[in-house]
Motif scaffolding. Structure first.
Motif, PDB file in Angstrom:
ATOM      1  N   LYS A   1     -15.997  -0.314  -8.324  1.00 22.49           N
ATOM      2  CA  LYS A   1     -16.912   0.732  -8.488  1.00 22.49           C
ATOM      3  C   LYS A   1     -16.308   2.084  -8.112  1.00 22.49           C
ATOM      4  O   LYS A   1     -16.444   3.109  -8.891  1.00 22.49           O
ATOM      5  CB  LYS A   1     -18.059   0.389  -7.584  1.00 22.49           C
ATOM      6  CG  LYS A   1     -19.507   0.536  -8.206  1.00 22.49           C
ATOM      7  CD  LYS A   1     -20.598   0.527  -7.244  1.00 22.49           C
ATOM      8  CE  LYS A   1     -21.823  -0.368  -8.171  1.00 22.49           C
ATOM      9  NZ  LYS A   1     -22.664  -0.817  -7.134  1.00 22.49           N
ATOM     10  N   LYS A   2     -15.794   2.296  -7.033  1.00 20.56           N
ATOM     11  CA  LYS A   2     -14.969   3.458  -6.803  1.00 20.56           C
ATOM     12  C   LYS A   2     -14.151   3.854  -7.807  1.00 20.56           C
ATOM     13  O   LYS A   2     -13.923   5.030  -7.980  1.00 20.56           O
ATOM     14  CB  LYS A   2     -14.289   3.372  -5.422  1.00 20.56           C
ATOM     15  CG  LYS A   2     -14.937   3.150  -4.108  1.00 20.56           C
ATOM     16  CD  LYS A   2     -15.230   4.620  -3.477  1.00 20.56           C
ATOM     17  CE  LYS A   2     -16.241   4.345  -2.137  1.00 20.56           C
ATOM     18  NZ  LYS A   2     -16.753   5.507  -2.071  1.00 20.56           N
ATOM     19  N   LEU A   3     -13.232   2.971  -8.206  1.00 13.49           N
ATOM     20  CA  LEU A   3     -12.282   3.403  -9.288  1.00 13.49           C
ATOM     21  C   LEU A   3     -12.976   3.760 -10.642  1.00 13.49           C
ATOM     22  O   LEU A   3     -12.292   4.705 -11.078  1.00 13.49           O
ATOM     23  CB  LEU A   3     -11.373   2.132  -9.300  1.00 13.49           C
ATOM     24  CG  LEU A   3     -10.353   1.838  -8.545  1.00 13.49           C
ATOM     25  CD1 LEU A   3      -9.381   0.535  -9.019  1.00 13.49           C
ATOM     26  CD2 LEU A   3      -9.258   2.949  -8.801  1.00 13.49           C
TER      27      LEU A   3
ATOM     28  N   LEU B   1      -5.476  -5.323  -0.236  1.00 12.55           N
ATOM     29  CA  LEU B   1      -6.497  -6.046   0.305  1.00 12.55           C
ATOM     30  C   LEU B   1      -6.182  -7.538  -0.572  1.00 12.55           C
ATOM     31  O   LEU B   1      -6.214  -8.684  -0.233  1.00 12.55           O
ATOM     32  CB  LEU B   1      -7.778  -5.594   0.087  1.00 12.55           C
ATOM     33  CG  LEU B   1      -8.280  -4.853   0.995  1.00 12.55           C
ATOM     34  CD1 LEU B   1      -9.334  -3.810   0.788  1.00 12.55           C
ATOM     35  CD2 LEU B   1      -8.735  -5.624   2.248  1.00 12.55           C
ATOM     36  N   ILE B   2      -5.842  -7.390  -1.812  1.00  9.51           N
ATOM     37  CA  ILE B   2      -6.022  -8.634  -2.589  1.00  9.51           C
ATOM     38  C   ILE B   2      -4.974  -9.529  -1.906  1.00  9.51           C
ATOM     39  O   ILE B   2      -4.892 -10.859  -1.686  1.00  9.51           O
ATOM     40  CB  ILE B   2      -5.449  -8.476  -4.039  1.00  9.51           C
ATOM     41  CG1 ILE B   2      -6.642  -7.657  -4.641  1.00  9.51           C
ATOM     42  CG2 ILE B   2      -5.157  -9.642  -4.705  1.00  9.51           C
ATOM     43  CD1 ILE B   2      -7.988  -8.302  -5.207  1.00  9.51           C
ATOM     44  N   VAL B   3      -3.542  -9.107  -1.533  1.00 10.20           N
ATOM     45  CA  VAL B   3      -2.632  -9.982  -1.011  1.00 10.20           C
ATOM     46  C   VAL B   3      -3.192 -10.422   0.429  1.00 10.20           C
ATOM     47  O   VAL B   3      -2.841 -11.620   0.603  1.00 10.20           O
ATOM     48  CB  VAL B   3      -1.433  -8.868  -0.834  1.00 10.20           C
ATOM     49  CG1 VAL B   3      -0.528  -9.338   0.123  1.00 10.20           C
ATOM     50  CG2 VAL B   3      -0.929  -8.228  -1.794  1.00 10.20           C
TER      51      VAL B   3
ATOM     52  N   TYR C   1      -7.632   4.306  -3.863  1.00  9.61           N
ATOM     53  CA  TYR C   1      -8.260   3.221  -3.768  1.00  9.61           C
ATOM     54  C   TYR C   1      -7.386   2.095  -4.384  1.00  9.61           C
ATOM     55  O   TYR C   1      -7.677   0.952  -3.783  1.00  9.61           O
ATOM     56  CB  TYR C   1      -9.600   3.526  -4.598  1.00  9.61           C
ATOM     57  CG  TYR C   1     -10.585   4.529  -3.944  1.00  9.61           C
ATOM     58  CD1 TYR C   1     -11.116   4.153  -2.700  1.00  9.61           C
ATOM     59  CD2 TYR C   1     -11.109   5.560  -4.653  1.00  9.61           C
ATOM     60  CE1 TYR C   1     -11.859   4.986  -2.090  1.00  9.61           C
ATOM     61  CE2 TYR C   1     -11.971   6.189  -4.100  1.00  9.61           C
ATOM     62  CZ  TYR C   1     -12.291   6.209  -2.903  1.00  9.61           C
ATOM     63  OH  TYR C   1     -13.375   6.929  -2.290  1.00  9.61           O
ATOM     64  N   SER C   2      -7.005   2.142  -5.535  1.00  7.45           N
ATOM     65  CA  SER C   2      -6.270   1.006  -5.890  1.00  7.45           C
ATOM     66  C   SER C   2      -5.217   0.548  -5.314  1.00  7.45           C
ATOM     67  O   SER C   2      -4.887  -0.618  -5.311  1.00  7.45           O
ATOM     68  CB  SER C   2      -5.660   1.171  -7.669  1.00  7.45           C
ATOM     69  OG  SER C   2      -4.539   2.072  -7.636  1.00  7.45           O
TER      70      SER C   2
ATOM     71  N   TYR D   1       0.714  -1.181   0.040  1.00  7.59           N
ATOM     72  CA  TYR D   1      -0.231  -0.028  -0.142  1.00  7.59           C
ATOM     73  C   TYR D   1       0.946   1.240   0.040  1.00  7.59           C
ATOM     74  O   TYR D   1       0.831   2.241  -0.837  1.00  7.59           O
ATOM     75  CB  TYR D   1      -0.864  -0.113   1.378  1.00  7.59           C
ATOM     76  CG  TYR D   1      -1.502   1.106   1.460  1.00  7.59           C
ATOM     77  CD1 TYR D   1      -2.826   1.678   0.542  1.00  7.59           C
ATOM     78  CD2 TYR D   1      -1.190   2.241   2.446  1.00  7.59           C
ATOM     79  CE1 TYR D   1      -3.522   2.833   0.938  1.00  7.59           C
ATOM     80  CE2 TYR D   1      -1.867   3.567   2.312  1.00  7.59           C
ATOM     81  CZ  TYR D   1      -3.056   3.772   1.566  1.00  7.59           C
ATOM     82  OH  TYR D   1      -3.687   4.712   1.546  1.00  7.59           O
ATOM     83  N   ILE D   2       1.848   1.191   0.737  1.00  9.42           N
ATOM     84  CA  ILE D   2       2.562   2.583   0.952  1.00  9.42           C
ATOM     85  C   ILE D   2       3.521   2.634  -0.345  1.00  9.42           C
ATOM     86  O   ILE D   2       3.404   3.770  -0.853  1.00  9.42           O
ATOM     87  CB  ILE D   2       3.650   2.284   2.126  1.00  9.42           C
ATOM     88  CG1 ILE D   2       2.740   2.353   3.504  1.00  9.42           C
ATOM     89  CG2 ILE D   2       4.668   3.451   2.107  1.00  9.42           C
ATOM     90  CD1 ILE D   2       3.596   2.089   4.686  1.00  9.42           C
ATOM     91  N   PHE D   3       3.951   1.606  -0.941  1.00 11.97           N
ATOM     92  CA  PHE D   3       4.797   1.845  -2.264  1.00 11.97           C
ATOM     93  C   PHE D   3       3.847   2.262  -3.186  1.00 11.97           C
ATOM     94  O   PHE D   3       4.229   3.065  -3.791  1.00 11.97           O
ATOM     95  CB  PHE D   3       5.160   0.371  -2.664  1.00 11.97           C
ATOM     96  CG  PHE D   3       5.199   0.166  -4.258  1.00 11.97           C
ATOM     97  CD1 PHE D   3       6.226   0.735  -4.908  1.00 11.97           C
ATOM     98  CD2 PHE D   3       4.438  -0.757  -4.857  1.00 11.97           C
ATOM     99  CE1 PHE D   3       6.578   0.649  -6.092  1.00 11.97           C
ATOM    100  CE2 PHE D   3       4.659  -0.949  -6.195  1.00 11.97           C
ATOM    101  CZ  PHE D   3       5.644  -0.072  -6.903  1.00 11.97           C
ATOM    102  N   ARG D   4       2.518   1.648  -3.197  1.00 15.94           N
ATOM    103  CA  ARG D   4       1.785   2.406  -4.436  1.00 15.94           C
ATOM    104  C   ARG D   4       1.216   3.654  -4.219  1.00 15.94           C
ATOM    105  O   ARG D   4       1.069   4.275  -5.177  1.00 15.94           O
ATOM    106  CB  ARG D   4       0.489   1.103  -4.398  1.00 15.94           C
ATOM    107  CG  ARG D   4       1.079   0.134  -4.980  1.00 15.94           C
ATOM    108  CD  ARG D   4      -0.003  -0.817  -5.751  1.00 15.94           C
ATOM    109  NE  ARG D   4      -0.706  -0.361  -6.770  1.00 15.94           N
ATOM    110  CZ  ARG D   4      -1.535  -0.665  -7.549  1.00 15.94           C
ATOM    111  NH1 ARG D   4      -1.464  -2.260  -7.631  1.00 15.94           N
ATOM    112  NH2 ARG D   4      -2.400  -0.217  -8.168  1.00 15.94           N
ATOM    113  N   ILE D   5       0.879   3.837  -3.035  1.00 14.69           N
ATOM    114  CA  ILE D   5       0.667   5.443  -2.700  1.00 14.69           C
ATOM    115  C   ILE D   5       1.657   6.390  -2.927  1.00 14.69           C
ATOM    116  O   ILE D   5       1.565   7.379  -3.424  1.00 14.69           O
ATOM    117  CB  ILE D   5      -0.330   5.449  -1.475  1.00 14.69           C
ATOM    118  CG1 ILE D   5      -1.166   6.862  -1.484  1.00 14.69           C
ATOM    119  CG2 ILE D   5       0.437   5.427  -0.182  1.00 14.69           C
ATOM    120  CD1 ILE D   5      -2.302   6.698  -2.357  1.00 14.69           C
TER     121      ILE D   5
END
Lengths: 612, 604
Positions: free
Chosen positions: B188-190, B255-257, B248-249, A100-104
């Motif tokens: 949906k959000k995306l 979350l997938i992880v 979001y992404s 998450y931190i990486f992507r954001i």
């Protein structure tokens, strides 16, 4: 040639990265964590198979041993597999958090970078000299500011960080693998350069095929575009069938190009998959042999196969990123062209003098950079402050150019004379000061995509509603506005209501008047309004702004005949100069025009004239 | 441009485009079959690993290794071949469907009437032909393929798991619906965020456009800073919105992880217990672990694909709407029977056109407006008459011309050509007899010769040169290095406006039309070319019935009838002398033009 501001692509990228580099650094660091965690779970799995389900001795670094002992050793875990599952979930949680931190951070970096690029480019373009704007195609520049910016963003934020991540992943995976079995790692490594090389080679080829497809798409798109914009011509000449065939031909050609590209992609996809599968097979069989020979444990085997599977995608990616690097390079090059173009700059000691002074054109000559005819030839003219000057001349006689020089849209080259205001050379005056004090209404008025009111107050945002209405009244625009349903809120410009030429001119006059400048220039800006409105506007101007210096360029004698001084220009020279009465007495060109426009009347003379 | 709202069509709109796919259905079904097989193979590969573990590693034997390797290799090769063929077919399918859709829409556009082109701008129509079709082709080939691939992969994995060990499989499968819920929420959000991003993006592009095309005004008004700060607001908003979408992404991917981690944890925990009890072997455990880890990605792709399918319905809707649009101006069945249609004319039945035009009690309003712009209008235009139509920009001067060309038909009343209602003969017949010179002269990319031959495909070089000479445009040709073979560039961009104008006169002359329609340019042109154009106009209209939307005094004054248009309506008509005497709108208009001309003429 002057030293370029950004001599290399790297220097420009460095400049653009100034606000976003920290996000990218964080992103890269956490990308490494992501890779690391991805590699830890096979370890745990291997450990579980060997030591918990099997009976191998625990072979782990001391800190793992320490933690293990604290929770009661291997035996405790054997009794409580849920705890082990918990550990796995925990590790993955860390992995998910890093991801998450990486992507954001990556997104923040990318978007900050894009914002910086856009803002820098736009700001720079706004401050480029006008000559630059007339030399470059709008469409091309917009494309650079949109698609090239996007290209660079994708490369830096997606592909380059991915490259980092992938390289780290490969290196770490190989280290982990080497710890398990050096022999087996060698088997796995042999394939890596092959796959990368193959992938690079293919993406290179695919890239060039893509370019071809792009060109053909452009051609097809152009045919459709031409057909649609020229729909009247097509219909009027009854050439629908021909157009159909023309489109059909290119459509077919383009389709075939695509099919060829897709076949190439299919070939790449399926063959490179064979390579990956062969690598997996080799590792699997060779690993099984090692296992049977007792060189590695079952857990190690499982862990190794996992590591190996992790490598499958990253290795294929590397070739692609390398192949795309050249594309990004071209985009940066294209932005560098814009950023290296020189902005308008004031001299360090530029002044803000009193502008309510005499204007003197002193031996001014001028030729446009890409033209070869001299537009202005040795112009000498004194415009006294507070006076009104009318300029009359044929199309192309240099009237507008003279005004562009006064407003420094173009600069007079060295040794071609000078323009002074109150005795000060305008080159020594701050550009913004100069232009703010010269209100210029252009021949081709431009309205911005905003409401009418916002357009009028665009040069003076502190203007009150009253001011706006006042200048609209002077410009004889108030009545027109009252006809619009939404009044002053009517949206104009590119995406708004289309105004007639005369309405546009009057809006531009109001736009200028809101600044109440001491010098006003009307460059043929009453040509599309009828004589009555023309007179009305001039009367209102005189009443409201009697102290201003006014320069009126026009073709209509009635517009300029009341000016204090009238200048007649021809082919870049002043051929007559004086007041209306003087020029009439002189019986020269002015007088002739005057007679034709007024005295002889329009009823008879022009018919013969036009037929002649 | 506003983003269209989401559209829902039955079965994702697939039935609407099936007619275009039908031709390739064999390929489609072949591709789907191959796709299913490839997915099954993909799902089965981990079983090799299981066998290796259970047999070789556990039992310490290599007895079946050659068969093992052989079988593996065979599967790899079969899969590669199926992959290759499937992908090629998919590519062919996509491209052929694209091709057919583009062709169908383009050809349909050739038959649509002008009201369609007036109501929709070129950019919009262009996007229908070029981009909607592409998206639909992609749907047919790849989206469906993705569905098949991911779907069958997930199903095969689930079946394999269930058949290997029911209880353990059920533990993993429990996670699937939870995953689907979470993924759909974020998807949906995306989608909403991305739609917003596209909107701001188009605004930023138009900002760039304004900053560049409005440069002169920005500089003279000294509003660089104002324009820049407004721009910064948009680009800042863009950043903000993009980061939110990125947020979001990023959450999504985390979350997938986590979902995969839970699946793995369950397998380790429950599977571990089963292994300890020797109910299953290590190989089976390992296979479950790899399924657990690899199940979430395909599910995510599957949901993304479905979201994509929902998105594409807008394109399908727009495409079918275009194809269902019918021309306001259509030839009747009898007329087509006798004169042929747009693409297959029956020239043998065409009469010669003489050149009389008459408006008989014509009333007209545009299809997209309800204000009558003509009411009971009568005008006789005998062969050879020159009609000039004058008025301000945007006053609606093209209406009459549109009616003469039958680009529109009168709401009531008749337009008679040689005494016969225009509707009694085919559009193509009329158009083949009309010459048309546009205000913004439109040339097509290609050579000078191609362009000049546009109205007369069999014109010889001699005829072409003669036409050029007639309109004094020979100098244009001399300037270009390859003569008639010189390229004019896209839309004729390599030539100046004046030169384009002259070439389009030559083009009209070559076609030798009986009726000529001319929309004069207002753009300022250098004096030399201007003179040539004035002469050219007088040459072309000689002896022809002509309708001229006029700006040049010479053209106007020489016209037989002048019509003055304001706010879409004809407010004055008569000869120059009559109208001048009236001292009305025409007088004003004329005086303004005249002043400039006087200055130009006297000084030059």
């Amino acid at each position: 040639m002057k030293q370029e501001k950004y001599p290399t692509n790297v220097s420009l990228i460095k400049y653009f990265l100034r606000g976003s580099i920290r996000y990218f650094i964080i992103a890269i660091i956490f990308a490494m964590f992501v890779s690391l965690f991805e590699l830890v779970s096979p370890k745990i799995i291997g450990f579980m198979v060997d030591s918990i389900l099997g009976n191998e001795k625990v072979n782990a670094p001391f800190y793992i041993q320490f933690v293990l002992n604290r929770i009661g050793g291997v035996e405790a875990l054997k009794q409580n597999l849920l705890l082990l599952a918990g550990i796995v979930v925990f590790v993955y949680m860390l992995s998910a958090a890093s991801r998450y931190i990486f992507r954001i951070s990556n997104v923040k970096g990318a978007e900050t970078l894009v914002q910086t690029m856009r803002d820098d480019l736009f700001d720079h373009i706004l401050h480029l000299p006008f000559s630059w704007h007339s030399e470059n195609h709008t469409g091309d520049i917009i494309q650079r500011c949109t698609s090239d910016v996007e290209q660079i963003k994708v490369f830096l934020s997606e592909q380059l960080t991915m490259l980092f991540r992938v390289v780290v992943l490969i290196v770490l995976a190989l280290i982990f693998m080497a710890q398990v079995s050096l022999k087996l790692t060698l088997v796995a490594i042999i394939f890596i350069p092959m796959i990368i090389g193959y992938s690079y080679f293919f993406h290179h080829r695919i890239g060039s095929q893509f370019e071809k497809v792009d060109i053909e798409e452009g051609n097809l798109s152009a045919i459709a575009q031409e057909n649609l914009t020229g729909v009247r011509v097509v219909r009027a000449f009854g050439r629908e069938a021909y157009e159909k065939e023309r489109f059909e031909q290119q459509n077919k050609y383009y389709t075939n190009m695509w099919v060829r590209l897709l076949n190439l992609l299919a070939a790449f996809w399926s063959t490179s998959d064979i390579f990956s599968q062969l690598q997996i097979l080799s590792v699997m069989t060779f690993g099984a042999v090692l296992c049977v020979n007792g060189e590695i444990t079952a857990g190690n085997y499982i862990a190794f196969v996992y590591y190996n599977a992790l490598l499958k995608w990253p290795i294929r990616m590397i070739g692609r990123v390398i192949a795309n690097m050249s594309k990004a390079g071209i985009s940066i090059e294209r932005l560098r062209y814009i950023m290296n173009s020189e902005e308008e700059k004031d001299a360090p000691d530029a002044m803000e003098p009193k502008m309510d002074e005499d204007i003197i054109f002193d031996h001014v000559s001028f030729t446009y950079e890409n033209g070869n005819t001299e537009i202005l030839k040795d112009i000498n003219l004194k415009i006294e402050k507070g006076k009104t000057v009318g300029i009359l001349g044929a199309t192309g006689s240099g009237k507008s150019t003279l005004m562009y020089l006064l407003d420094r849209l173009y600069d007079i080259p060295e040794n071609s004379g000078k323009i002074t205001i109150g005795g000060i050379d305008i080159k020594k005056i701050k550009r913004s000061w100069l232009r703010e004090n010269i209100g210029m209404v252009l021949q081709e008025p431009y309205l911005f995509s905003r409401s009418l009111e916002e357009n009028i107050r665009i040069a003076n945002s502190s203007a009150s509603q009253f001011d706006v209405k006042d200048v609209a009244r002077i410009a004889a625009l108030d009545e027109t506005i009252s006809h619009f349903k939404q009044g002053y809120d009517t949206f104009v410009g590119e995406r708004g209501v289309t105004l007639s030429g005369g309405q546009k001119q009057r809006a531009a006059i109001a736009q200028m008047l809101i600044k109440k400048p001491p010098i006003m220039v009307f460059d043929d800006s009453l040509s599309a309004v009828d004589s009555e409105t023309d007179a009305k506007i001039r009367r209102a101007l005189k009443e409201k702004l009697e102290d201003s210096t006014v320069i009126l360029i026009a073709h209509r004698i009635t517009t300029i005949m009341h000016a204090d001084v009238i200048v007649v220009m021809d082919k870049g020279k002043i051929i007559e100069l004086g007041s209306h009465d003087e020029l009439i007495k002189k019986k020269g060109i002015y007088c002739q025009i005057h007679d034709l426009q007024l005295e002889q009347g329009l009823l008879d003379g022009e018919v013969e004239y036009a037929r002649a | 441009m506003q983003e269209p709202k989401q559209v829902r069509l039955p079965y994702f709109g697939f039935p609407k485009i099936y007619p275009y796919v039908k031709k390739y259905r064999k390929r489609l079904f072949g591709m789907i079959t191959f796709g299913v097989i490839v997915s099954i193979l993909d799902a089965l590969f981990p079983l090799f690993n299981r066998y290796a573990l259970d047999h070789y590693v556990q039992e310490k034997t290599l007895d079946t290794l050659p068969i093992f390797v052989g079988l593996y290799l065979a599967m790899v090769i079969v899969k590669a071949i199926l992959d290759y063929v499937g992908l090629c077919w998919g590519g062919q399918l996509e491209m052929n469907v694209n091709h057919d859709l583009r062709e169908a829409s383009f050809n349909h556009l050739q038959t649509l009437s002008f009201s369609y082109f007036n109501q929709n701008n070129v950019g919009y129509i262009h996007a229908r032909v070029m981009s909607d079709t592409g998206k639909i082709g992609e749907l047919v080939a790849w989206r469906l393929m993705d569905m098949v691939w991911e779907g069958s992969y997930v199903i095969v994995v689930l079946i394999t798991m269930l058949s290997i060990h029911l209880q353990l499989a059920l533990f993993v499968i429990v996670l699937v619906p939870i995953a689907i819920l979470i993924i759909s929420f974020f998807e949906k959000k995306l989608i909403t965020a991305n739609r917003k991003i596209r909107e701001i993006n188009s605004k930023i592009t138009s900002n760039f456009n304004e900053g560049i095309t409005g440069a002169r005004s920005i500089k003279t008004l000294v509003i660089e800073n104002k324009i820049f700060s407004d721009f910064k607001k948009d680009s800042g908003f863009m950043k903000h919105t993009s980061i939110r979408a990125g947020h979001y992404s990023a959450m999504f991917s985390g979350l997938i992880v986590m979902m995969s981690a839970f699946a793995l944890a369950i397998v380790l925990w429950q599977g571990g217990i089963l292994t300890q009890r020797q109910v299953i072997q290590i190989g089976t455990l390992s296979v479950f672990m790899s399924y657990a880890l690899n199940l979430m990605d395909p599910i995510q792709f599957l949901i993304e694909t479905i979201a994509g399918l929902i998105g594409i319905q807008v394109n399908i809707e727009r495409f079918t709407k275009l194809m269902n649009t019918e021309s306001d101006v259509a030839d009747s069945k009898e007329v087509i029977e006798k004169y042929g249609d747009t693409f297959n004319p029956k020239k043998e039945n065409w009469e010669e056109l003489y050149g009389d035009v008459e408006f008989k009690d014509v009333s007209f309003h545009y299809p997209d407006g309800d204000e009558m712009v003509l009411e009971h209008f009568d005008l006789k235009v005998p062969k050879g008459t020159n009609v000039a139509i004058v008025g301000e920009t945007g006053a609606g001067k093209s209406t009459l011309v549109n009616l003469v060309c039958r680009f529109f038909e009168p709401t009531s009343g008749q337009v008679l050509i040689d005494g016969k209602d225009a509707r009694e003969r085919s559009q193509l017949w009329l158009h083949s007899n009309i010459g048309y010179v546009l205000q913004t002269p439109h040339l097509f990319s290609g050579t000078v010769r191609d362009n000049l031959r546009y109205g007369k495909p069999d014109a010889t070089d001699e005829e072409i040169l003669k036409a050029l000479d007639l309109v004094s445009a020979t100098f244009v040709l001399e300037k270009m290095d390859k003569g008639l073979d010189s390229e004019v560039g896209e839309g004729g961009d390599l030539l100046s406006t004046g030169e384009k104008q002259l070439l389009s006169f030559a083009r009209a002359i070559l076609a030798d039309p009986k009726i000529l329609v001319l929309d004069e340019a207002t753009a300022s042109i250098d004096t030399l070319t201007e003179k040539a154009i004035q002469d050219a106009i007088q040459t072309v209209i000689q002896g022809r019935t002509s309708f001229i939307i006029a700006h040049r005094l010479s053209t106007i004054v020489n016209a037989d009838v002048i019509l003055v248009v304001s706010d879409g309506k004809i407010i004055e008509r008569g000869t120059h002398k009559e109208l001048m005497r009236k001292r009305g709108a025409y007088y004003d208009l004329y005086t303004r033009q005249y002043e400039e001309m006087v200055v130009n003429e006297v000084i030059a």
